[in-house]
Design a protein around this motif. Sequence first.
Motif, PDB file in Angstrom:
ATOM      1  N   LEU A  26       0.825  -1.201   0.000  1.00 11.68           N
ATOM      2  CA  LEU A  26       0.000   0.000   0.000  1.00 11.68           C
ATOM      3  C   LEU A  26       0.863   1.257   0.000  1.00 11.68           C
ATOM      4  CD1 LEU A  26      -2.781  -1.072   2.523  1.00 11.68           C
ATOM      5  CD2 LEU A  26      -3.088  -0.672   0.075  1.00 11.68           C
ATOM      6  N   CYS A  27       1.942   1.229   0.761  1.00 11.51           N
ATOM      7  CA  CYS A  27       2.854   2.376   0.785  1.00 11.51           C
ATOM      8  C   CYS A  27       3.495   2.592  -0.578  1.00 11.51           C
ATOM      9  CB  CYS A  27       3.931   2.174   1.846  1.00 11.51           C
ATOM     10  SG  CYS A  27       3.340   2.389   3.542  1.00 11.51           S
ATOM     11  N   GLN A  28       3.853   1.518  -1.252  1.00  9.16           N
ATOM     12  CA  GLN A  28       4.401   1.635  -2.597  1.00  9.16           C
ATOM     13  C   GLN A  28       3.371   2.210  -3.560  1.00  9.16           C
ATOM     14  OE1 GLN A  28       5.497  -2.493  -2.984  1.00  9.16           O
ATOM     15  NE2 GLN A  28       7.667  -2.088  -2.582  1.00  9.16           N
ATOM     16  N   ARG A  29       2.119   1.786  -3.405  1.00  8.16           N
ATOM     17  CA  ARG A  29       1.056   2.258  -4.299  1.00  8.16           C
ATOM     18  C   ARG A  29       0.783   3.739  -4.115  1.00  8.16           C
ATOM     19  NH1 ARG A  29      -4.766  -0.596  -3.868  1.00  8.16           N
ATOM     20  NH2 ARG A  29      -3.383  -2.399  -3.853  1.00  8.16           N
ATOM     21  N   PHE A  30       0.816   4.203  -2.863  1.00 14.21           N
ATOM     22  CA  PHE A  30       0.430   5.586  -2.580  1.00 14.21           C
ATOM     23  C   PHE A  30       1.605   6.490  -2.212  1.00 14.21           C
ATOM     24  CE2 PHE A  30      -3.369   3.003  -1.465  1.00 14.21           C
ATOM     25  CZ  PHE A  30      -4.221   3.513  -2.434  1.00 14.21           C
ATOM     26  N   ASP A  31       2.829   5.986  -2.349  1.00 17.26           N
ATOM     27  CA  ASP A  31       4.021   6.751  -1.979  1.00 17.26           C
ATOM     28  C   ASP A  31       3.894   7.255  -0.536  1.00 17.26           C
ATOM     29  OD1 ASP A  31       6.513   7.961  -2.227  1.00 17.26           O
ATOM     30  OD2 ASP A  31       5.665   9.828  -3.034  1.00 17.26           O
ATOM     31  N   ALA A  32       3.596   6.335   0.348  1.00 18.67           N
ATOM     32  CA  ALA A  32       3.325   6.681   1.749  1.00 18.67           C
ATOM     33  C   ALA A  32       4.458   6.227   2.665  1.00 18.67           C
ATOM     34  CB  ALA A  32       2.018   6.032   2.196  1.00 18.67           C
ATOM     35  N   ARG A  33       4.498   6.825   3.842  1.00 14.11           N
ATOM     36  CA  ARG A  33       5.410   6.396   4.897  1.00 14.11           C
ATOM     37  C   ARG A  33       4.724   5.327   5.729  1.00 14.11           C
ATOM     38  NH1 ARG A  33       7.034  10.236  10.002  1.00 14.11           N
ATOM     39  NH2 ARG A  33       4.755  10.405   9.987  1.00 14.11           N
ATOM     40  N   LEU A  34       5.497   4.333   6.170  1.00 14.83           N
ATOM     41  CA  LEU A  34       4.939   3.246   6.979  1.00 14.83           C
ATOM     42  C   LEU A  34       5.434   3.352   8.412  1.00 14.83           C
ATOM     43  CD1 LEU A  34       3.212   0.676   7.033  1.00 14.83           C
ATOM     44  CD2 LEU A  34       5.274  -0.634   6.501  1.00 14.83           C
ATOM     45  N   ILE A  35       4.484   3.370   9.353  1.00 16.37           N
ATOM     46  CA  ILE A  35       4.803   3.380  10.773  1.00 16.37           C
ATOM     47  C   ILE A  35       4.482   1.994  11.331  1.00 16.37           C
ATOM     48  CG2 ILE A  35       4.449   4.520  12.997  1.00 16.37           C
ATOM     49  CD1 ILE A  35       5.447   6.376  10.768  1.00 16.37           C
ATOM     50  N   GLY A  36       5.505   1.257  11.719  1.00 18.60           N
ATOM     51  CA  GLY A  36       5.301  -0.053  12.320  1.00 18.60           C
ATOM     52  C   GLY A  36       5.192   0.081  13.828  1.00 18.60           C
ATOM     53  N   VAL A  37       4.065  -0.342  14.396  1.00 18.14           N
ATOM     54  CA  VAL A  37       3.824  -0.182  15.834  1.00 18.14           C
ATOM     55  C   VAL A  37       3.779  -1.562  16.493  1.00 18.14           C
ATOM     56  CG1 VAL A  37       2.308   0.751  17.607  1.00 18.14           C
ATOM     57  CG2 VAL A  37       2.542   1.949  15.424  1.00 18.14           C
ATOM     58  N   ASP A  38       4.731  -1.818  17.356  1.00 17.69           N
ATOM     59  CA  ASP A  38       4.803  -3.085  18.090  1.00 17.69           C
ATOM     60  C   ASP A  38       3.735  -3.096  19.175  1.00 17.69           C
ATOM     61  OD1 ASP A  38       5.442  -5.276  19.657  1.00 17.69           O
ATOM     62  OD2 ASP A  38       7.588  -4.877  19.682  1.00 17.69           O
ATOM     63  N   VAL A  39       2.771  -4.006  19.041  1.00 20.41           N
ATOM     64  CA  VAL A  39       1.671  -4.103  20.012  1.00 20.41           C
ATOM     65  C   VAL A  39       1.745  -5.430  20.770  1.00 20.41           C
ATOM     66  CG1 VAL A  39       0.124  -2.528  18.797  1.00 20.41           C
ATOM     67  CG2 VAL A  39       0.118  -4.958  18.190  1.00 20.41           C
ATOM     68  N   SER A  40       2.952  -5.935  20.957  1.00 20.76           N
ATOM     69  CA  SER A  40       3.141  -7.200  21.670  1.00 20.76           C
ATOM     70  C   SER A  40       2.818  -7.051  23.151  1.00 20.76           C
ATOM     71  CB  SER A  40       4.586  -7.675  21.533  1.00 20.76           C
ATOM     72  OG  SER A  40       4.939  -7.886  20.187  1.00 20.76           O
ATOM     73  N   THR A  41       2.306  -8.109  23.738  1.00 13.44           N
ATOM     74  CA  THR A  41       2.064  -8.148  25.176  1.00 13.44           C
ATOM     75  C   THR A  41       3.318  -8.650  25.881  1.00 13.44           C
ATOM     76  OG1 THR A  41       1.262 -10.420  25.018  1.00 13.44           O
ATOM     77  CG2 THR A  41      -0.375  -8.649  24.812  1.00 13.44           C
ATOM     78  N   PRO A  42       3.418  -8.467  27.188  1.00  9.26           N
ATOM     79  CA  PRO A  42       4.559  -9.029  27.928  1.00  9.26           C
ATOM     80  C   PRO A  42       4.685 -10.546  27.754  1.00  9.26           C
ATOM     81  CG  PRO A  42       3.429  -7.410  29.274  1.00  9.26           C
ATOM     82  CD  PRO A  42       2.587  -7.603  28.049  1.00  9.26           C
ATOM     83  N   GLU A  43       3.533 -11.214  27.585  1.00  5.76           N
ATOM     84  CA  GLU A  43       3.557 -12.670  27.411  1.00  5.76           C
ATOM     85  C   GLU A  43       4.313 -13.087  26.153  1.00  5.76           C
ATOM     86  OE1 GLU A  43       0.158 -11.675  30.038  1.00  5.76           O
ATOM     87  OE2 GLU A  43       0.939 -10.878  28.144  1.00  5.76           O
ATOM     88  N   ALA A  44       4.341 -12.210  25.159  1.00  7.49           N
ATOM     89  CA  ALA A  44       5.022 -12.542  23.906  1.00  7.49           C
ATOM     90  C   ALA A  44       6.523 -12.696  24.091  1.00  7.49           C
ATOM     91  CB  ALA A  44       4.732 -11.461  22.864  1.00  7.49           C
ATOM     92  N   PHE A  45       7.061 -12.048  25.111  1.00  7.29           N
ATOM     93  CA  PHE A  45       8.506 -12.083  25.329  1.00  7.29           C
ATOM     94  C   PHE A  45       8.925 -13.153  26.336  1.00  7.29           C
ATOM     95  CE2 PHE A  45       7.517  -7.872  23.801  1.00  7.29           C
ATOM     96  CZ  PHE A  45       8.529  -7.619  22.897  1.00  7.29           C
ATOM     97  N   ALA A  46       7.955 -13.914  26.829  1.00  7.97           N
ATOM     98  CA  ALA A  46       8.257 -14.870  27.896  1.00  7.97           C
ATOM     99  C   ALA A  46       8.150 -16.322  27.475  1.00  7.97           C
ATOM    100  CB  ALA A  46       7.316 -14.619  29.080  1.00  7.97           C
ATOM    101  N   GLY A  47       7.666 -16.598  26.276  1.00  4.69           N
ATOM    102  CA  GLY A  47       7.449 -17.977  25.867  1.00  4.69           C
ATOM    103  C   GLY A  47       8.153 -18.335  24.579  1.00  4.69           C
ATOM    104  N   GLU A  48       7.544 -19.243  23.848  1.00  6.26           N
ATOM    105  CA  GLU A  48       8.164 -19.770  22.632  1.00  6.26           C
ATOM    106  C   GLU A  48       8.252 -18.744  21.512  1.00  6.26           C
ATOM    107  OE1 GLU A  48       5.655 -22.507  20.280  1.00  6.26           O
ATOM    108  OE2 GLU A  48       4.176 -22.290  21.898  1.00  6.26           O
ATOM    109  N   PHE A  49       7.489 -17.656  21.627  1.00  6.79           N
ATOM    110  CA  PHE A  49       7.510 -16.632  20.573  1.00  6.79           C
ATOM    111  C   PHE A  49       8.449 -15.480  20.902  1.00  6.79           C
ATOM    112  CE2 PHE A  49       3.387 -18.729  20.376  1.00  6.79           C
ATOM    113  CZ  PHE A  49       3.324 -19.074  19.031  1.00  6.79           C
ATOM    114  N   ALA A  50       9.241 -15.614  21.955  1.00  9.67           N
ATOM    115  CA  ALA A  50      10.105 -14.524  22.413  1.00  9.67           C
ATOM    116  C   ALA A  50      11.072 -14.058  21.331  1.00  9.67           C
ATOM    117  CB  ALA A  50      10.867 -14.950  23.662  1.00  9.67           C
ATOM    118  N   ASP A  51      11.675 -14.989  20.618  1.00 10.32           N
ATOM    119  CA  ASP A  51      12.637 -14.600  19.582  1.00 10.32           C
ATOM    120  C   ASP A  51      11.964 -13.813  18.464  1.00 10.32           C
ATOM    121  OD1 ASP A  51      14.693 -15.807  20.957  1.00 10.32           O
ATOM    122  OD2 ASP A  51      14.642 -17.662  19.787  1.00 10.32           O
TER     123      ASP A  51
END
Length: 259
Positions: A26-51
């Motif tokens: 979409l950014c390529q189509r509209f020549d837009a800037r992309l803001i990536g926002v990390d919305v991870s919970t604390p649980e995401a960093f404590a288990g198998e998905f931490a990496d």
Amino acid sequence: MSYKDIVVFLDAGRSTATRLDVAVSLCQRFDARLIGVDVSTPEAFAGEFADVAKGLEPAFEAKIKEGAIKGEYRVAENRTSSWKDFYAHYADLVVATGRDEDSDDLVARGIPDDIVMSAGVPVLVLPPIWGPAAIGESVVIAWNSSRESIRALHDSLPILRHAKRVTIFEFAPFVDHVDSAPGLVQAHLSQHDVSSEIFTWPNASDIAPIDALFSCLERQQADLIVAGAFGHPRLIEALVGSASKDLLHNPSVPVLMSH
């Protein structure tokens, strides 16, 4: 109007890679800037998905470099009740994914339902298991003559102008022998250089509204729904009342919603 700032939510779930690919395209189509926002919970960093959670920033940076677009990485502040709104309020479009029970505890609560209601900008919600596939080549506008419908219509204009096919869908339309609402919408879209066709379902007693809509989607081979949203968080109402909650959480077609 065009999309010049696009927010994409990032998490350690399985749908992030596809969501990021969509946002980059979409950014390529509209020549837009992309803001990536990390919305991870604390649980995401404590288990198998931490990496995966720890690798979101380098993965994002690699993707914007590969796509040759402008981008910035942000980490959402989750200690306040309004943190989910913050970056969305400074964008033209938000890209999110419906809740996925397999990764529900990895993603901050309220995404995407509350964001649809609070962002103030259109939210493109992808099905949890979807793609990659084209978005916006064949678009169905779920119309019900409400303020929310016209807001969604205008918010989707950048996409509609690129679409190969645009269909205005209305369920059990009010009979008006002077001017029909879909006809007025069609004429309005033509002023924005958007050609469209009309699909109405005249009988409200033989089928549920959401089923009629999906019948239209299948017939038009649609890859995107545009719909207004009204109500309050966790009780999304749009298109045809409570059927819009099914629309927001539908498993097959992306939906662009505005409130």
